[in-house]
Scaffold this active site. Structure first.
Site, PDB file in Angstrom:
ATOM      1  N   LYS A  62      93.428  90.235 101.918  1.00 49.97           N
ATOM      2  CA  LYS A  62      94.468  89.983 102.929  1.00 49.97           C
ATOM      3  C   LYS A  62      94.538  91.131 103.935  1.00 49.97           C
ATOM      4  CE  LYS A  62      96.333  86.017 101.823  1.00 49.97           C
ATOM      5  NZ  LYS A  62      96.825  84.971 102.711  1.00 49.97           N
ATOM      6  N   ARG A  66     101.638  95.177  82.163  1.00 53.10           N
ATOM      7  CA  ARG A  66     100.343  94.731  82.721  1.00 53.10           C
ATOM      8  C   ARG A  66      99.870  95.817  83.676  1.00 53.10           C
ATOM      9  NH1 ARG A  66     102.066  88.863  84.946  1.00 53.10           N
ATOM     10  NH2 ARG A  66     103.400  90.246  86.111  1.00 53.10           N
ATOM     11  N   VAL A 119     104.330  77.333 100.519  1.00 54.16           N
ATOM     12  CA  VAL A 119     104.978  77.885 101.711  1.00 54.16           C
ATOM     13  C   VAL A 119     104.615  77.055 102.950  1.00 54.16           C
ATOM     14  CG1 VAL A 119     105.300  79.928 103.127  1.00 54.16           C
ATOM     15  CG2 VAL A 119     104.886  80.206 100.683  1.00 54.16           C
ATOM     16  N   THR A 160      94.452  73.959  95.868  1.00 56.48           N
ATOM     17  CA  THR A 160      95.641  74.254  95.048  1.00 56.48           C
ATOM     18  C   THR A 160      96.871  73.511  95.565  1.00 56.48           C
ATOM     19  OG1 THR A 160      96.138  76.223  96.372  1.00 56.48           O
ATOM     20  CG2 THR A 160      94.857  76.573  94.365  1.00 56.48           C
ATOM     21  N   LEU A 192     107.430  84.426  88.606  1.00 60.96           N
ATOM     22  CA  LEU A 192     108.445  84.535  87.549  1.00 60.96           C
ATOM     23  C   LEU A 192     109.459  83.377  87.544  1.00 60.96           C
ATOM     24  CD1 LEU A 192     109.682  86.174  85.222  1.00 60.96           C
ATOM     25  CD2 LEU A 192     111.041  87.406  86.940  1.00 60.96           C
ATOM     26  N   TYR A 198      92.603  90.504  95.789  1.00 64.91           N
ATOM     27  CA  TYR A 198      93.460  89.618  96.589  1.00 64.91           C
ATOM     28  C   TYR A 198      94.124  90.408  97.725  1.00 64.91           C
ATOM     29  CZ  TYR A 198      97.763  87.212  97.938  1.00 64.91           C
ATOM     30  OH  TYR A 198      98.794  86.665  98.667  1.00 64.91           O
ATOM     31  N   SER A 230     107.652  85.736  78.767  1.00 68.49           N
ATOM     32  CA  SER A 230     107.174  87.075  78.427  1.00 68.49           C
ATOM     33  C   SER A 230     107.688  88.075  79.452  1.00 68.49           C
ATOM     34  CB  SER A 230     105.641  87.110  78.441  1.00 68.49           C
ATOM     35  OG  SER A 230     105.144  86.217  77.464  1.00 68.49           O
TER      36      SER A 230
END
Ligand code: NAD
Length: 320
Positions: free
Chosen positions: A141, A275, A12, A35, A184, A137, A200
């Site tokens: 934030k 999940r 981003v 990253t 995704l 996470y 998946s």
């Protein structure tokens, strides 16, 4: 104007840095490449390879503001390594705010997230919804959002937090290349490229029209435009929080079907158990961003988002 973009070698941040340059601003990217990728830093930007925890070394009063993207952002990793998230996201942001105070840089746009809300009680989700994050996470934030509010009240910072829902798509040479990838659309595109055998689908018994989870996908270029608007909307002593999404959800199966249409690949899928912590539907109300920022996303069409991401995915594969 002159801006520091933390995390501008990431997905981003690189797109927003490129939009700032195109709008005629001067940009310095501060990124430790944990990253991100050096190639993600737009050509016209100055680059400092360094950590936000050392931001004081590079921030000086010549900067007009900071856009703060640098963070660790893998939900699953945050569950097993929460200390990394408190250290990098909260500790890093605290050091950045101290450096801004010291250098008298008084405008901040921060990348917050839908993960601050957790399991929603109502949908689309407004900014007034309860914040009960279900991962370290999201909690990290949310802690930074609280930190920014108190900094605005006590020290007059002009701040806007933008709570992104699912960011997708690409902007020319700038796009998504997380490793490991958890989002995704790029994962399904990896199947189309033959880099993964199947996609998946985690749970197909949710209370949604086709049983799969529904998410709000926002084009990264629409998101970038919101950041430029946020810089002008920020007011000293105020912390504005805006959700950014299209207000339109697409199910996992709709995304897979769209990738089939765009790429012409059959995309085999495997149904896996749900999940933990995946809400059935996560869709934003972006009314505040429209009203307070004058934001008007124009790239809400899923096929267009996927087509841009597909073009980018193919271009980076050709590079390697
Ligand atoms: N991509 C999404 O769908 C999404 C959704 C909601 C919120 N966000 C938030 O948006 C921001 C950008 O996300 P992204 O997808 O571009 O991630 P990304 O991992 O591609 O980019 C993050 C960048 O920050 C850098 N970085 C991390 N820690 C640093 C540190 N301590 N010092 C200097 N640089 C550091 C990384 O090297 C990387 O270039 C993050 O804050 C993330 O939490 C992203």
């Amino acid at each position: 104007m002159k801006y520091l973009v933390t995390g501008g070698a990431g997905y981003v941040g690189s797109v927003v840095a490129q939009h700032l340059l195109e709008a005629g601003h001067e940009v310095t990217v501060l990124d430790n490449l944990s990253t991100g990728f050096r190639a993600g830093v737009p050509a016209g930007a100055a680059f400092v390879e360094g950590d936000i925890r050392d931001a004081a070394k590079w921030l000086d009063p010549s900067f007009d503001g900071v856009l703060h993207f640098a963070a660790s952002s893998q939900v699953g990793e945050s569950v097993v390594k929460p200390e990394k998230y408190w250290e990098n996201n909260v500790g890093g942001s605290m050091a950045l705010l101290a450096a801004m105070r010291e250098a008298r840089v008084r405008t901040l746009v921060f990348s917050s997230t839908a993960a601050t809300y957790g399991e929603p009680e109502q949908t689309p989700i407004p900014e007034t919804a309860p914040t009960r994050p279900t991962s370290p996470y999201g909690a990290s934030k949310l802690a930074v959002d609280h930190m920014i509010t108190s900094e605005a009240v006590a020290h007059g910072l002009a701040a806007v937090s933008l709570r992104y829902f699912n960011v997708a798509g690409a902007y020319g040479a700038y796009g998504e290349r997380h490793d490991p990838e958890s989002h995704l659309i790029p994962l399904v595109l990896q199947v189309a490229q033959g880099r993964r055998d199947a996609i998946s689908v985690y749970g197909d018994d949710y209370p949604t029209p086709d049983g799969t989870c529904v998410r709000d996908y926002i084009h990264v270029a629409d998101l970038a435009e919101a950041h430029l608007l946020a810089l002008t909307a920020a007011r000293p002593g105020e912390h504005l929080i805006c959700n950014l999404g299209n207000g339109n959800g697409f199910s996992v199966r709709e995304v897979i079907e769209t990738v089939r249409e765009v790429t012409g690949h059959p995309i085999p899928e495997v149904t896996a158990p749900r999940r933990g912590g995946d809400p059935a539907v996560l869709v934003a109300s972006a009314d505040t961003a429209r009203e307070k920022l004058g934001w008007n996303p124009t790239r809400a069409d899923l096929a267009g988002i996927v087509a841009d991401a597909w073009e980018f995915a193919q271009s980076i594969t050709r590079e390697h």
